[in-house]
Design a protein around this motif. Sequence first.
Motif, PDB file in Angstrom:
ATOM      1  N   GLY A 120      -6.561  14.494  30.904  1.00 25.52           N
ATOM      2  CA  GLY A 120      -7.397  13.320  29.675  1.00 25.52           C
ATOM      3  C   GLY A 120      -7.541  14.506  28.173  1.00 25.52           C
TER       4      GLY A 120
ATOM      5  N   CYS B 217      -9.185   9.685  22.560  1.00 29.33           N
ATOM      6  CA  CYS B 217     -10.170   9.176  23.749  1.00 29.33           C
ATOM      7  C   CYS B 217     -10.336   7.723  23.819  1.00 29.33           C
ATOM      8  CB  CYS B 217     -11.433  10.391  23.772  1.00 29.33           C
ATOM      9  SG  CYS B 217     -11.030  12.042  24.367  1.00 29.33           S
TER      10      CYS B 217
ATOM     11  N   ALA C  43      -8.208   1.911  26.083  1.00 33.58           N
ATOM     12  CA  ALA C  43      -7.480   2.059  27.224  1.00 33.58           C
ATOM     13  C   ALA C  43      -6.191   2.995  26.797  1.00 33.58           C
ATOM     14  CB  ALA C  43      -6.771   0.421  27.541  1.00 33.58           C
ATOM     15  N   ALA C  44      -6.041   3.541  27.572  1.00 32.60           N
ATOM     16  CA  ALA C  44      -5.491   4.864  27.732  1.00 32.60           C
ATOM     17  C   ALA C  44      -4.255   4.307  28.151  1.00 32.60           C
ATOM     18  CB  ALA C  44      -5.896   5.548  29.414  1.00 32.60           C
TER      19      ALA C  44
ATOM     20  N   ASN D  90      -5.695   9.198  25.738  1.00 31.94           N
ATOM     21  CA  ASN D  90      -6.115   9.823  26.621  1.00 31.94           C
ATOM     22  C   ASN D  90      -6.901   9.321  27.603  1.00 31.94           C
ATOM     23  OD1 ASN D  90      -3.766  11.795  26.404  1.00 31.94           O
ATOM     24  ND2 ASN D  90      -5.990  13.115  25.107  1.00 31.94           N
ATOM     25  N   PRO D  91      -6.586   9.443  28.781  1.00 33.77           N
ATOM     26  CA  PRO D  91      -7.775   8.858  29.823  1.00 33.77           C
ATOM     27  C   PRO D  91      -8.730  10.161  30.432  1.00 33.77           C
ATOM     28  CG  PRO D  91      -6.290   9.511  30.820  1.00 33.77           C
ATOM     29  CD  PRO D  91      -5.530   9.481  29.927  1.00 33.77           C
ATOM     30  N   ASN D  92      -9.799   9.464  30.455  1.00 33.53           N
ATOM     31  CA  ASN D  92     -11.285   9.678  30.628  1.00 33.53           C
ATOM     32  C   ASN D  92     -10.850  11.079  32.244  1.00 33.53           C
ATOM     33  OD1 ASN D  92     -12.647   8.637  28.683  1.00 33.53           O
ATOM     34  ND2 ASN D  92     -13.253   7.541  30.557  1.00 33.53           N
TER      35      ASN D  92
END
Length: 257
Positions: A99, A1, A42-43, A69-71
């Motif tokens: 995410g 993350c 960053a993703a 992974n994005p949030n």
Amino acid sequence: CIGASAAYTANGVVLGGGTGAWSSSSTAVATVAANGTVTAVAAGSTNIIYTITGGCGGTKSALKALTVNPNAVIGTVSGTTPLCPGATATYTASGVVLGGGTGAWSSSSTGIATVAANGTVTAVATGGGTTNIIYTITGGCTGTKSAQQTLNVTPNNAVTSVSGTSPLCPGVTATYTANGVVLGTGSGAWSSSNTATATVVSSTGVVTAVATGGGTTDIIYTITGGCGGTKSALQTLTVTPNAVVTSVTGTSPLCIG
């Protein structure tokens, strides 16, 4: 993350007189320290690389692809409300970013409405009620996320009986009552099966007997346009004819006795 760190390890390393160093193919996605500690920023995707330079046999390197992974995010839940018992509707979650987690639908009250894995909602409570249709992301970056919409289930139309005074004399009025009424989203109205015998005000149930010669009619309360279709109940009203006498006849004159 994003913001997490992890220690990467280079295996089977023989420096052969050279030096080893860590690098990231995209430092905008993740950086890596000299000791192999990787920090996601960053993703996206990047390669975490260990390279040996200056040793025998030339430059050697190995890498592992890293996905950041994005949030987890969920915007809103939308779907049709109200629903009639037995009706279905597909609910939608918008603005969803898993995410790395998984998303699932649920209902806060399955006795009112259920929801399938694809977001198909089924209203089940014939008596109506409210429940929240919820989309929840679990196991994703930054923890559990959820959004919901309240669903109103409209009860089915119902009317159990009609009551009022019977018989009535011509010209007399009486207010009739509909019992056990559940309108849902429908509307109720009064009617008479024979307006020559008695009339009824559609909105109030005030009945007026009109037939001077008497007769019978049904005073009816009907619900239309709501859940469960048209429902009605009635009471038969008898209108008693007005008392009448037109003449008297008999022998005249008569002797005493």
